[in-house]
Every structure is written in structure tokens, then in C-alpha cells.
Design a protein around this motif. Structure first.
Motif, PDB file in Angstrom:
ATOM      1  N   TYR A 156       0.801  -1.219   0.000  1.00  0.00           N
ATOM      2  CA  TYR A 156       0.000   0.000   0.000  1.00  0.00           C
ATOM      3  C   TYR A 156       0.835   1.272   0.000  1.00  0.00           C
ATOM      4  O   TYR A 156       0.327   2.363  -0.264  1.00  0.00           O
ATOM      5  CB  TYR A 156      -0.930   0.025   1.230  1.00  0.00           C
ATOM      6  CG  TYR A 156      -0.219  -0.085   2.559  1.00  0.00           C
ATOM      7  CD1 TYR A 156       0.396   1.010   3.157  1.00  0.00           C
ATOM      8  CD2 TYR A 156      -0.162  -1.310   3.233  1.00  0.00           C
ATOM      9  CE1 TYR A 156       1.054   0.902   4.370  1.00  0.00           C
ATOM     10  CE2 TYR A 156       0.498  -1.423   4.453  1.00  0.00           C
ATOM     11  CZ  TYR A 156       1.094  -0.326   5.012  1.00  0.00           C
ATOM     12  OH  TYR A 156       1.747  -0.431   6.207  1.00  0.00           O
ATOM     13  N   VAL A 157       2.137   1.157   0.305  1.00  0.00           N
ATOM     14  CA  VAL A 157       2.928   2.366   0.567  1.00  0.00           C
ATOM     15  C   VAL A 157       3.062   3.242  -0.667  1.00  0.00           C
ATOM     16  O   VAL A 157       2.727   4.430  -0.640  1.00  0.00           O
ATOM     17  CB  VAL A 157       4.304   1.998   1.143  1.00  0.00           C
ATOM     18  CG1 VAL A 157       5.201   3.243   1.210  1.00  0.00           C
ATOM     19  CG2 VAL A 157       4.152   1.401   2.534  1.00  0.00           C
ATOM     20  N   ARG A 158       3.555   2.699  -1.767  1.00  0.00           N
ATOM     21  CA  ARG A 158       3.808   3.551  -2.933  1.00  0.00           C
ATOM     22  C   ARG A 158       2.531   4.106  -3.561  1.00  0.00           C
ATOM     23  O   ARG A 158       2.501   5.291  -3.927  1.00  0.00           O
ATOM     24  CB  ARG A 158       4.667   2.815  -3.959  1.00  0.00           C
ATOM     25  CG  ARG A 158       6.083   2.610  -3.456  1.00  0.00           C
ATOM     26  CD  ARG A 158       7.062   2.213  -4.530  1.00  0.00           C
ATOM     27  NE  ARG A 158       8.365   1.956  -3.948  1.00  0.00           N
ATOM     28  CZ  ARG A 158       9.286   2.889  -3.732  1.00  0.00           C
ATOM     29  NH1 ARG A 158       9.036   4.146  -4.071  1.00  0.00           N
ATOM     30  NH2 ARG A 158      10.455   2.581  -3.192  1.00  0.00           N
ATOM     31  N   ALA A 201      -6.815   3.297   4.740  1.00  0.00           N
ATOM     32  CA  ALA A 201      -6.942   2.633   6.038  1.00  0.00           C
ATOM     33  C   ALA A 201      -5.699   1.818   6.379  1.00  0.00           C
ATOM     34  O   ALA A 201      -5.326   1.702   7.547  1.00  0.00           O
ATOM     35  CB  ALA A 201      -8.179   1.737   6.057  1.00  0.00           C
ATOM     36  N   GLN A 202      -5.042   1.252   5.354  1.00  0.00           N
ATOM     37  CA  GLN A 202      -3.814   0.512   5.606  1.00  0.00           C
ATOM     38  C   GLN A 202      -2.647   1.454   5.888  1.00  0.00           C
ATOM     39  O   GLN A 202      -1.809   1.180   6.746  1.00  0.00           O
ATOM     40  CB  GLN A 202      -3.473  -0.385   4.407  1.00  0.00           C
ATOM     41  CG  GLN A 202      -4.436  -1.540   4.222  1.00  0.00           C
ATOM     42  CD  GLN A 202      -5.538  -1.213   3.228  1.00  0.00           C
ATOM     43  OE1 GLN A 202      -6.014  -0.081   3.175  1.00  0.00           O
ATOM     44  NE2 GLN A 202      -5.937  -2.202   2.450  1.00  0.00           N
ATOM     45  N   ALA A 203      -2.585   2.563   5.165  1.00  0.00           N
ATOM     46  CA  ALA A 203      -1.491   3.513   5.356  1.00  0.00           C
ATOM     47  C   ALA A 203      -1.600   4.220   6.693  1.00  0.00           C
ATOM     48  O   ALA A 203      -0.577   4.527   7.326  1.00  0.00           O
ATOM     49  CB  ALA A 203      -1.479   4.533   4.224  1.00  0.00           C
ATOM     50  N   PHE A 227       7.567  -0.224   5.539  1.00  0.00           N
ATOM     51  CA  PHE A 227       6.200   0.282   5.701  1.00  0.00           C
ATOM     52  C   PHE A 227       6.133   1.740   6.130  1.00  0.00           C
ATOM     53  O   PHE A 227       5.069   2.351   6.076  1.00  0.00           O
ATOM     54  CB  PHE A 227       5.416  -0.589   6.691  1.00  0.00           C
ATOM     55  CG  PHE A 227       5.769  -0.371   8.130  1.00  0.00           C
ATOM     56  CD1 PHE A 227       4.990   0.452   8.934  1.00  0.00           C
ATOM     57  CD2 PHE A 227       6.878  -0.986   8.701  1.00  0.00           C
ATOM     58  CE1 PHE A 227       5.305   0.654  10.268  1.00  0.00           C
ATOM     59  CE2 PHE A 227       7.193  -0.795  10.032  1.00  0.00           C
ATOM     60  CZ  PHE A 227       6.406   0.033  10.818  1.00  0.00           C
ATOM     61  N   LEU A 228       7.250   2.320   6.573  1.00  0.00           N
ATOM     62  CA  LEU A 228       7.251   3.727   6.977  1.00  0.00           C
ATOM     63  C   LEU A 228       7.856   4.568   5.862  1.00  0.00           C
ATOM     64  O   LEU A 228       9.087   4.639   5.720  1.00  0.00           O
ATOM     65  CB  LEU A 228       8.073   3.916   8.259  1.00  0.00           C
ATOM     66  CG  LEU A 228       7.468   3.460   9.582  1.00  0.00           C
ATOM     67  CD1 LEU A 228       8.499   3.608  10.697  1.00  0.00           C
ATOM     68  CD2 LEU A 228       6.206   4.239   9.913  1.00  0.00           C
TER      69      LEU A 228
END
Length: 265
Positions: free
Chosen positions: A184-186, A215-217, A252-253
């Protein structure tokens, strides 16, 4: 003739960023080197939450180690910058004039959302710093209004900074350390960059509904809300947004930094 300071949004990452600067440390040092030296710094950190705006006014803020389970060396770090009690009164008055009902906290120190990035921006810790709190229950528009209420301080040499994380889902801690990225990050950070560079404020205010993987980010809002403070502090709906890529920590960050120069860009 002095140039107008931008407002900034910084992804401060894990507390370990203070010991392991990754890309964000050099990026912040480069950023600071290109700015006029501020006379003071106002930081809205994701790690100071309240129901209404709070303004710190300690003359010598303590370095708060607001985390647990990290190496002992991290707890020995100090950032002994002076506070800015007089500026705190000015900040509170400006927020009050905007109808935002602030209160002053005379003892609050600097949490890691403030002192970790400041170690790389201004390592000599010789610029006065104060913090303002984030109000998650009041949403993005409120944080934008806080930044807008303080925007003219930039004309007086005050650097306005929001400190959070462009993605922040601690459920994914340790899940992506083998060179993999959360899927989900990019998509999320690309959507944010597109909307900011288009000055699409309505989309940004509605990011929960419009952004991919919102919601995931961000399972909760507090680490993105300082971005809206920095947007408001641009002083114009023409944000002049510039993204500075500082990589993705632990998969993820996302460590994105933004500067907002407003219509004066």
C-alpha cells in the motif's frame, strides 16, 4: 532582503532514526543548509495529542524519551534547545483569534517527533523551539486551520513544521524487513504527491475516502495530521508543494519530507 521560510512536513520514522539516520538524516541536513536560519521553530508533532490546541511554553524544554524497548543509547540522547515562552504567548493569541481555543502548557518538553528530526535539521540545538499539539478528533481541516492561523509567523523568521509519517501502520512492524515493501505504501504516497502538487485541498481533506489504501497507510490519523498543519502554514491555497524522497524505512514507513513555499514559490 531575506527570503520567506517555507513550512515543512517531516516523516520522523521510528525513534531509532536518531541513531540510524538512513536517508532522512542527510535529506534534512541538506534542507536546513538551503534555508535561512530561523529565529525560532514551532513544531506540531504526532506525539502530542489533545482535545484542544496546546502550546508549550517551557523556557528550557526537557528531551522526552516517549518510547520503550529500544537500546539504552537512545535514552541517553538529549536535544537541549531553549524554549520560546514569549513566542508561545504569540502563538496562543493567534490561535485564539482564529477561534481555536488554545491553552498554554508551561512545562511540556520535546517529544521524539520533535527532537529526532531536529537533531538533523539543527544539530547544535541552539534555535528556540516550542510545540503545538494535534487534535485527532477534530480532523484534517482543523489542523489546516491551525497552520493557517500561524502562517504569517514565517514572515518573522519562524519555521513552522509538522512532524508525523506519510505512512504509519505499526501493525506491520517487522513484517517487511527482508527488502520487501508493504503493497500500500507507494500507491498512497504517489496519490498524496499528485494531490498536493495539484493544490487539490478537497481531495486531501477527504483522503480517507479518496486515497488508495488509506486505512492501511493510516489506521489512525495522528501521523498524517501534521501534514495538514504544514499545508495550512503555507499561507495560500497554492501550496507550492515539493516532495523530498527520503526512502521507505522497514518496508512500511515512508519517510517523505514536504516543503511548502506557498504562492511565493
Amino acid at each position: 532582503m531575506s527570503s520567506l521560510l517555507p513550512s515543512l512536513y517531516i516523516s520522523h520514522g521510528s525513534p531509532m532514526t536518531a541513531l540510524q539516520p538512513g536517508l532522512v538524516g542527510p535529506r534534512l541536513a541538506e534542507l536546513a543548509a538551503g534555508l535561512e536560519r530561523p529565529r525560532a521553530i514551532v513544531m506540531a508533532s504526532a506525539h502530542w495529542l489533545g482535545r484542544a490546541p496546546l502550546v508549550s511554553a517551557a523556557a528550557q524544554p526537557q528531551t522526552i524519551h516517549d518510547f520503550g524497548g529500544f537500546p539504552e543509547a537512545l535514552y541517553q540522547l538529549q536535544y537541549p534547545a531553549p524554549g520560546a515562552p514569549e513566542l508561545a504567548q504569540d502563538v496562543a493569541q493567534r490561535l485564539a483569534a482564529a477561534g481555536l481555543q488554545p491553552s498554554i502548557d508551561p512545562q511540556r518538553g520535546l517529544d521524539h517527533g520533535a527532537w529526532v528530526p531536529l537533531r538533523y535539521l539543527y544539530p547544535e540545538a541552539d534555535i528556540p523551539v516550542l510545540q503545538v499539539s494535534i487534535q485527532p478528533s477534530l480532523g484534517p481541516r482543523h489542523q489546516f486551520a491551525m497552520g493557517r492561523a500561524l502562517a504569517s509567523l514565517r514572515e518573522q523568521g519562524v519555521l513552522l513544521v509538522g512532524s508525523g509519517s506519510i505512512t504509519h501502520n505499526l501493525h506491520d512492524w517487522h513484517h517487511y524487513e527482508a527488502g520487501k515493501e508493504a503493497p500500500y505504501v507507494r500507491p498512497f504516497i504517489q496519490w498524496v504527491e499528485e494531490k498536493l502538487q495539484a493544490d487539490d485541498l478537497p481531495a486531501m481533506f477527504d483522503y480517507r475516502q479518496q486515497a488508495p489504501f488509506a486505512a492501511q497507510a493510516h489506521p489512525t490519523d495522528e501521523h498524517l495530521l501534521p501534514l495538514y498543519f504544514a499545508m495550512g502554514a503555507a499561507g495560500s491555497d497554492q501550496l507550492g508543494a515539493q516532495r523530498i524522497d527520503a526512502g521507505i524505512d522497514m518496508g512500511f514507513l515512508a519517510m517523505d519530507i514536504y516543503r511548502f513555499d506557498g504562492a511565493a514559490r
